[in-house]
Structure formats: C-alpha cells, structure tokens
Design an enzyme around this catalytic site. Structure first.
Site, PDB file in Angstrom:
ATOM      1  N   ASP A  21       0.862  -1.178   0.000  1.00 24.19           N
ATOM      2  CA  ASP A  21       0.000   0.000   0.000  1.00 24.19           C
ATOM      3  C   ASP A  21       0.899   1.227   0.000  1.00 24.19           C
ATOM      4  O   ASP A  21       1.301   1.710   1.045  1.00 24.19           O
ATOM      5  CB  ASP A  21      -0.909  -0.017   1.230  1.00 24.19           C
ATOM      6  N   ARG A  37       4.527   4.748   4.927  1.00 21.19           N
ATOM      7  CA  ARG A  37       3.974   3.493   4.402  1.00 21.19           C
ATOM      8  C   ARG A  37       5.015   2.729   3.590  1.00 21.19           C
ATOM      9  O   ARG A  37       5.026   1.494   3.582  1.00 21.19           O
ATOM     10  CB  ARG A  37       2.779   3.771   3.511  1.00 21.19           C
ATOM     11  N   HIS A  60      -1.741   0.743  -5.548  1.00 18.96           N
ATOM     12  CA  HIS A  60      -2.534   1.792  -6.175  1.00 18.96           C
ATOM     13  C   HIS A  60      -2.013   3.125  -5.668  1.00 18.96           C
ATOM     14  O   HIS A  60      -1.235   3.184  -4.707  1.00 18.96           O
ATOM     15  CB  HIS A  60      -4.018   1.620  -5.856  1.00 18.96           C
ATOM     16  N   LEU A  61      -2.411   4.192  -6.337  1.00 19.99           N
ATOM     17  CA  LEU A  61      -2.088   5.538  -5.869  1.00 19.99           C
ATOM     18  C   LEU A  61      -3.268   6.426  -6.234  1.00 19.99           C
ATOM     19  O   LEU A  61      -3.625   6.549  -7.419  1.00 19.99           O
ATOM     20  CB  LEU A  61      -0.802   6.033  -6.537  1.00 19.99           C
ATOM     21  N   ARG A 119      -4.832   0.865 -10.247  1.00 21.92           N
ATOM     22  CA  ARG A 119      -6.172   1.447 -10.432  1.00 21.92           C
ATOM     23  C   ARG A 119      -6.315   2.192 -11.760  1.00 21.92           C
ATOM     24  O   ARG A 119      -7.364   2.760 -12.030  1.00 21.92           O
ATOM     25  CB  ARG A 119      -6.532   2.363  -9.262  1.00 21.92           C
ATOM     26  N   LYS A 198     -16.554  11.913  12.501  1.00 25.83           N
ATOM     27  CA  LYS A 198     -17.945  11.524  12.683  1.00 25.83           C
ATOM     28  C   LYS A 198     -18.117  10.247  13.487  1.00 25.83           C
ATOM     29  O   LYS A 198     -17.412   9.268  13.266  1.00 25.83           O
ATOM     30  CB  LYS A 198     -18.574  11.285  11.308  1.00 25.83           C
ATOM     31  N   GLY A 352      -5.995   7.093   9.617  1.00 24.05           N
ATOM     32  CA  GLY A 352      -5.315   7.997   8.701  1.00 24.05           C
ATOM     33  C   GLY A 352      -4.804   9.259   9.350  1.00 24.05           C
ATOM     34  O   GLY A 352      -3.594   9.493   9.452  1.00 24.05           O
ATOM     35  N   GLY A 375      -9.161   2.728   7.907  1.00 30.33           N
ATOM     36  CA  GLY A 375     -10.406   1.980   7.878  1.00 30.33           C
ATOM     37  C   GLY A 375     -10.229   0.497   8.166  1.00 30.33           C
ATOM     38  O   GLY A 375     -11.013  -0.094   8.903  1.00 30.33           O
ATOM     39  N   ASN A 406      14.977 -26.574  23.005  1.00 31.71           N
ATOM     40  CA  ASN A 406      15.142 -26.126  24.384  1.00 31.71           C
ATOM     41  C   ASN A 406      16.598 -26.307  24.793  1.00 31.71           C
ATOM     42  O   ASN A 406      17.053 -27.428  24.969  1.00 31.71           O
ATOM     43  CB  ASN A 406      14.211 -26.942  25.287  1.00 31.71           C
TER      44      ASN A 406
HETATM   45  P1  ADP Z   1      -8.786   9.113  11.393  1.00 29.33           P
HETATM   46  O1  ADP Z   1      -8.416   9.231   9.947  1.00 29.33           O
HETATM   47  O2  ADP Z   1      -7.624   9.330  12.293  1.00 29.33           O
HETATM   48  O3  ADP Z   1      -9.563   7.891  11.684  1.00 29.33           O
HETATM   49  P2  ADP Z   1     -11.105  10.723  10.907  1.00 29.33           P
HETATM   50  O4  ADP Z   1     -10.953  10.491   9.468  1.00 29.33           O
HETATM   51  O5  ADP Z   1     -12.297  10.154  11.590  1.00 29.33           O
HETATM   52  O6  ADP Z   1      -9.775  10.328  11.707  1.00 29.33           O
HETATM   53  O7  ADP Z   1     -11.207  12.267  11.182  1.00 29.33           O
HETATM   54  C1  ADP Z   1     -10.191  13.160  10.943  1.00 29.33           C
HETATM   55  C2  ADP Z   1     -10.740  14.519  10.707  1.00 29.33           C
HETATM   56  O8  ADP Z   1     -11.574  14.906  11.766  1.00 29.33           O
HETATM   57  C3  ADP Z   1      -9.649  15.531  10.652  1.00 29.33           C
HETATM   58  O9  ADP Z   1      -9.479  15.923   9.337  1.00 29.33           O
HETATM   59  C4  ADP Z   1     -10.144  16.656  11.539  1.00 29.33           C
HETATM   60  O10 ADP Z   1     -10.058  17.920  10.929  1.00 29.33           O
HETATM   61  C5  ADP Z   1     -11.577  16.310  11.783  1.00 29.33           C
HETATM   62  N1  ADP Z   1     -12.042  16.829  13.075  1.00 29.33           N
HETATM   63  C6  ADP Z   1     -11.527  16.635  14.286  1.00 29.33           C
HETATM   64  N2  ADP Z   1     -12.192  17.343  15.216  1.00 29.33           N
HETATM   65  C7  ADP Z   1     -13.159  18.021  14.582  1.00 29.33           C
HETATM   66  C8  ADP Z   1     -14.164  18.944  15.004  1.00 29.33           C
HETATM   67  N3  ADP Z   1     -14.276  19.285  16.284  1.00 29.33           N
HETATM   68  N4  ADP Z   1     -14.972  19.435  14.070  1.00 29.33           N
HETATM   69  C9  ADP Z   1     -14.841  19.084  12.772  1.00 29.33           C
HETATM   70  N5  ADP Z   1     -13.927  18.232  12.329  1.00 29.33           N
HETATM   71  C10 ADP Z   1     -13.088  17.704  13.208  1.00 29.33           C
HETATM   72 MG    MG Z   2      -9.498   9.744   8.117  1.00 22.32          MG
END
Ligand code: ADP
Ligand code: MG
Length: 653
Positions: A21, A37, A60-61, A119, A198, A352, A375, A406
């Site tokens: 990767d 990586r 891939h890239l 890809r 999220k 990431g 992921g 041993n």
């Molecule tokens: P990871 O890749 O480490 O699993 P995520 O992809 O879930 O993390 O999220 C990373 C992103 O979350 C970052 O780009 C960061 O800017 C955003 N982030 C962190 N805190 C907040 C916040 N309070 N409001 C909006 N975005 C946020």
């Molecule tokens: Mg991420």
C-alpha cells in the site's frame, strides 16, 4: 496465526507478486510527502531480495477511476523506493500485457520491479477475474503486505489470491499480531481514545471497544454528538443529530459495562474555521451560539493525560480537533505527547489522520505500534472479517508441524549467538514452525540473530505475575519486550527442581497468554505415577488445571508437549506405542476441555528424547505435530536435520 507468512516458504528464484500500500501523499513537485507506508514495507521487500526472490510490487495511488492519469503514476514513489533500498527498482509501464510479461521473464533473483498504478485498470476495484488472472500469471507466489487496503475486495487485494498460493508479508503480520492482541487479550486497564470527524464512521468500533476497554476517551467532532445527546448546545459545531439514538445507547452501554466514558470538560471554539481564526476556551456547556467546537480544551487535555497514566494498554484513533489548522491543533498534540510519554503501557495508534498527526510531531518512534491502516484497522478491531485476509486464511484444522529447541542451562554467550545464527542460516522457511529457547540472559542477543528469519524465539520459563518482588524470576512481558513470542511452562525440570505444581503452571500459562505470547504447556507422568497405573489421570489433571479458563481462541497459540518423565534417565525408553497412546489421550482430553474446534488447532508435540534418527518415526504418529527437542538442539546440524525430517524433507540418516 491462521496465515502462512512469507517467511514460511522458500522464495529463492521464485517470482513473488507483492501487494503493497504505497498510496502516499505527494507534494506539488511530485516528491513523496510522507514515506512512512513505504518504509513500513521495506522489511518484506528486503527479506525477499536477500532470499533471492524475483519481486514484483503492485500498488494503487489515489483514485484514477480506472483510467490512465499521468499525475497518478507511481514514478515518484518508485524513485523514492529505489533511494531507500539503494538499488534500481524498475517501473513497468503497465500491470498486464506482453511487455510486462517479457520484463518479468527477464528478471534475475534479487531483482525488483514495480507495476504501474493498478487502479489505472477499471478491473481493479471491480475485482475483475481477468485482471486477477493476469496478475497471477506474472508470479508463482502472492504476498499481501497491504494492510491499509485489507478491507477492499479488489483484483490485486483479493481476486489474485484465488489463483496463486497466498501469504502475508512481514508488515501485515505485525499489524495482525498487534491488532489481534488488542482485540483478544489486551492488558488492563485498557484505555481507548476515539476522535476524528464523525461518530457514524466509528460506531461499530466504538461498540466493540466498549466490550474491551476500562475507559473510553472521546474527542474531535464525534464528541460533539455526545455532548448534544447530553443536552448541551454545541453551536455551529459538526454534529450528527440523527445519530443521537445510537449515541444514547452507547452511553447506556458504557454505564452497564462499567466503562468510564470521558467527554470534553472544556473546548476550544472558533467563529470561522480557517487559519488565523480567533479562538476561545469555554466550558463544554457554554458553547456560544454561532461558534464551532474545533478542539478539546486544556483542562480536558490534562484530565485525559491523567487517565492515560493509569493504562497498561492504549489505543488511539482520530484527532482531538481540526488539527490541520495550527490554532486548533493543541489538543491533538497534547494527546500525542501524553501517549508518547507513557512508560508502562503498550501504545497503539491507528487511523489515517491520527497517524499523520503522530508522524508530523515526530513522535512515531515513541509509540509501540503505529498502524499503517485507517479503515482496515478499525474494521479489524470492530471484529469484522477483512476480505483480503479471509482469502488468505488457511483451512481450519490444519496444524503446522512445530519444532522447539530447548537449550536448557547450556551454551555460553557467544556460542548461543552462533548457534542461533547457524540454525537460522540453515532454515530459510518451510512448512514448520521453529522456535528456539535460549537461557534467559541470551534471549535478547539470540533474538537479534533471528530477526527477519524464519526461526522464532522463546523463553524457557516465565512467572505468573508481571512485576514485583520475585527475586530470580522473569515475567512473560519481560520476555516479550526483548523479542520472545513463546514461553515454556510446566517443564518437568521446573516441576521437579523448582516446585512448579499445576496451579503455578496454570498461572504462568495464563500470564503468558495475557501478555500476547504463545505457550508450550509441558505435561507428563513420573515413573511412580506410571507404575501405579495413574498415567492417564495424571496428565488429565495437569491439563485440567493448567487450561482452566483459558480462552478457546488461544488455541493457535498453544502447544502441548508430552514429556515421558518416567523414561528420562531411567534407561526405559518411551516406545512409539507409549507415545501414541498418550498423545491420542491428550487430544481426546483437549477436545473435552476446549471443544473440538479449538482442540483441532492445538499442536501436540513429543517432549522426550528426539534425534535425527527417531524424528520421522515420532512424526508419523497420528496425533504428533512436532517435538520439543533438548540435547539435539544444541548442535545446528543435528537440529536442522530434525527440522528437515519433521517437515518430510530430505532422505536417509
Ligand atoms: P482518522 O483518519 O484518524 O480515523 P477521521 O478520518 O475520523 O480520523 O477524522 C479526521 C478529521 O476529523 C480531521 O481531518 C479533523 O479535521 C476532523 N475533526 C476533528 N475534530 C473536529 C471537530 N471538532 N470538528 C470538525 N472536524 C473535526
Ligand atoms: Mg481519516
């Protein structure tokens, strides 16, 4: 582990297709912006080169979408790889086709070529069998070392493995080992830190973590939805109101499972999300209406750091704030520093952006393991099956031969090193697991000789506690920290001379498994026990006590060694009939105690006198999977002959 590793097979002169990767960020001027990586995959590439393989790399890239996009050529990556390896790696201009075939045919052992961005072909992400077959046609063996794409079912990560013997690379092996340990046997207290954007992305892993952790620390955007759920107003912050029912159930579950759930006490807020923005620190309950939460506050960072101090295991995923903007990055930085400072804990970072934050701060060296995957790591921890691993998994019930050496209280320092070096040089992988057990003071230096080889390292004994006032003792964690991955417990000599009884053996075995090690449990009956006709009951009792509460999913990490103690030094040899009778009994008892599936994975080996002359005969017994070798392991030539014959190779005596 359920996988064949690249170390397990002979690669000399063979064409090996390796999925890596190398989807790395590039700068404007086409330089590699972050090569972690690439570096992470170097051990596998070097291993193949040193063992005379013809290595064909594929990656891939970016997301070219099935078309040839010149900006997404792997050329800059291959240039950088050549520099890191200090040899010329040739980039071929495609993945398939006559020219590629011809280039591969002209390879010499030790050569490395790189296929162009896989890809560029629409068949890659569609897992097109034609592309998979074409890729497979280039090689004799397939190695997947791309944990970052293990959750994808693509032609180069999945399909190709249906046409070639498949195995995992050294990086993949470490990723799986570390994350399996987190999933199955982390040391407690186990504290997980979850941040990032999220909660909807991370709900599955969040739920799964609740079953494992003692505390869950929340930050980043996902914490906002938790605050909202508790009735706080979060202004213009990123939130997912539709996730409130799920978040409520997570909070309830944490309560019922006694998991300490930590949420931001104070936060950094900003009116606009851009560099140079004005910021304020406010209590989490006082976020102004038109402002957004962009980071955790300083009080929260301190509280989180304190919580981490209590941990023995820490997993971190997801930044604490919008760390890409320096005004909002302090919470993430303080989290990274807190992790780096921990001394008594195993620390793992995956994901990431979180990994990027750690790299950028230059703290990666001070974290025990930084996963290359985002992921895929989260899916793995959430207990999901990853397609590209599934396709490499070996069938259930198949047991690899196991040979242990041993050395007991023998060898001197230099001699131990030399012996290890000779054994490793003579065994460059095959179908057998080989583990050496040097005396404790030499474990580390013997380990240095064994790194990158197909020979494993173990300790001869370990204690049931991790630390404490136990003069003379060595813990499984200590052995692990110097590179050992297996320990012997309950050896007849420990039972006889050091008073190890079944309860102690149980404690030692449990501690070893808890530390993420494999364990060899020795059982066997004395002459008196045999003469009184109690031999079966004796070993049954030993198994019952030692395996009490041992989880069934440890079965691949268990080897049971039968030592006919009555035959040692008494001049009464153990005959094949005796060995067969007892190993068959052991298998039946293991089935009763661990269930048929788990028992089918436990290796039962012979721990009596083994020489190159009798190994074949012993291995032919139906329930014998290998041997724990004493005296004959002190000479490289005899030990290597034993290994070869156990694997069914080499004729004559
Ligand atoms: P990871 O890749 O480490 O699993 P995520 O992809 O879930 O993390 O999220 C990373 C992103 O979350 C970052 O780009 C960061 O800017 C955003 N982030 C962190 N805190 C907040 C916040 N309070 N409001 C909006 N975005 C946020
Ligand atoms: Mg991420």
């Amino acid at each position: 582990m359920d996988f064949l590793s690249v170390k397990d097979v002979s690669v000399a002169g063979r064409r090996v297709l390796v999925r890596v990767d190398f989807n790395v960020p590039l700068t404007e001027s086409d330089a590699v912006a972050d090569d972690s990586r690439i570096r992470a995959a170097l051990p596998t590439i070097r291993f193949l080169r040193e063992h005379g393989a013809k290595t064909i790399l594929v990656s891939h890239l970016g997301r070219p979408g099935g078309r040839r996009v010149p900006d997404l050529s792997l050329a800059p990556v291959v240039r950088w790889l050549s520099r890191l390896l200090d040899i010329e790696v040739r980039l071929l201009d495609d993945v398939t086709g006559r020219r590629v075939k011809r280039a591969v045919e002209s390879m010499e052992p030790g050569d490395i070529v790189f296929l162009e961005n896989v890809r560029f072909h629409p068949g890659e992400t569609e897992n097109d069998p034609r592309l998979a077959r074409d890729l497979a046609g280039l090689a004799d063996i397939y190695v997947n070392d791309a944990f970052g794409t293990a959750h994808r079912m693509h032609a180069s990560t999945y399909g190709v493995a249906e046409y070639l013997p498949g195995m995992i690379g050294l990086l993949m092996e470490r990723e799986i080992e570390t994350l399996t340990h987190l999933r199955e046997g982390p040391q407690s207290p186990y504290v997980a830190v979850l941040g990032g954007a999220k909660i909807s992305d991370k709900l599955a892993v969040c739920r799964e973590l609740l079953n494992k952790v003692d505390a869950l620390i929340l930050g980043g955007g996902l914490a906002n939805t938790f605050l909202l759920c508790l009735g706080y107003s979060v202004g213009k912050s990123l939130v997912e109101p539709e996730m409130i029912p799920e978040v409520r159930s997570v909070i309830a579950e944490a309560g019922s499972k006694d998991v300490d759930l930590l949420m931001p006490l104070d936060v950094v807020v900003a009116e606009v999300i851009s560099p140079g923005a004005e910021t304020r620190v406010v209590s989490s309950s006082e976020v102004p209406r038109n402002w957004s939460i962009v980071d955790i506050g300083p009080r929260t960072a301190t509280r989180y750091a304190e919580k981490l101090q209590e941990a023995r295991t820490v997993f971190w995923n997801g930044p604490m704030g919008i760390f890409e903007i320096s005004e909002f990055s302090e919470g993430t930085e303080r989290m990274a520093e807190s992790l780096a400072r921990l001394e008594g804990a195993t620390t793992v970072v995956g994901g990431g952006e979180s990994v990027e934050a750690i790299q950028r701060l230059g703290l990666a060296d001070r974290i025990d393991f930084v996963s290359t995957a985002g992921g895929a790591a989260l899916s793995f921890l959430a207990g999901r099956q990853l397609p590209s691993l599934q396709v490499l998994q070996r069938p259930e019930g198949e047991r690899r031969p196991w040979i242990g050496g041993n050395w007991k209280m023998n060898t001197r320092r230099d001699e131990a090193r030399q012996l290890a070096r000779d054994i490793a040089a003579g065994y460059n992988g095959g179908s057998t697991d080989v583990v050496l057990f040097p005396p404790h003071p030499f474990v580390e230096s013997v380990g240095e000789e064994l790194t990158g080889t197909s020979v494993g390292l173990g300790g001869q004994d370990s204690h049931w506690e991790d630390t404490g006032a136990f003069t003379g003792a060595v813990s499984a964690l200590m052995l692990r920290s110097v590179g050992a991955r297996t320990v012997l417990v309950g050896h007849s000599e420990c039972r006889e001379h050091f008073g190890d009884d079944d309860d102690r053996v149980h404690g030692k075995l449990a501690a070893a498994l808890e530390a993420g090690m494999s364990a060899v449990l020795c059982v066997g009956e004395t002459l008196t026990e045999r003469e009184e006709g109690n031999h079966f009951e004796t070993v049954t009792g030993q198994l019952e006590v030692a395996l009490k509460a041992v989880p069934r999913n440890s079965s691949r990490k268990l080897v049971v060694a039968y030592e006919p103690v009555w035959a040692i030094g008494t001049g009464r040899p153990a005959l094949p009939r005796d060995i067969n009778e007892m190993t068959a009994h052991l298998r039946t008892e293991l089935q009763r105690l661990m269930g048929p599936d788990a028992a089918g994975r436990i290796r039962v080996v012979y721990g009596g006198s083994i020489t190159p002359g009798n190994i074949r005969e012993v291995m032919e017994l139906p329930e014998v999977d290998g041997a724990l070798v004493g005296g004959a392991s002190l000479r490289a030539d005899s030990f290597l002959r034993i290994i070869r014959r156990a694997s069914g190779e080499g004729e004559g005596v």
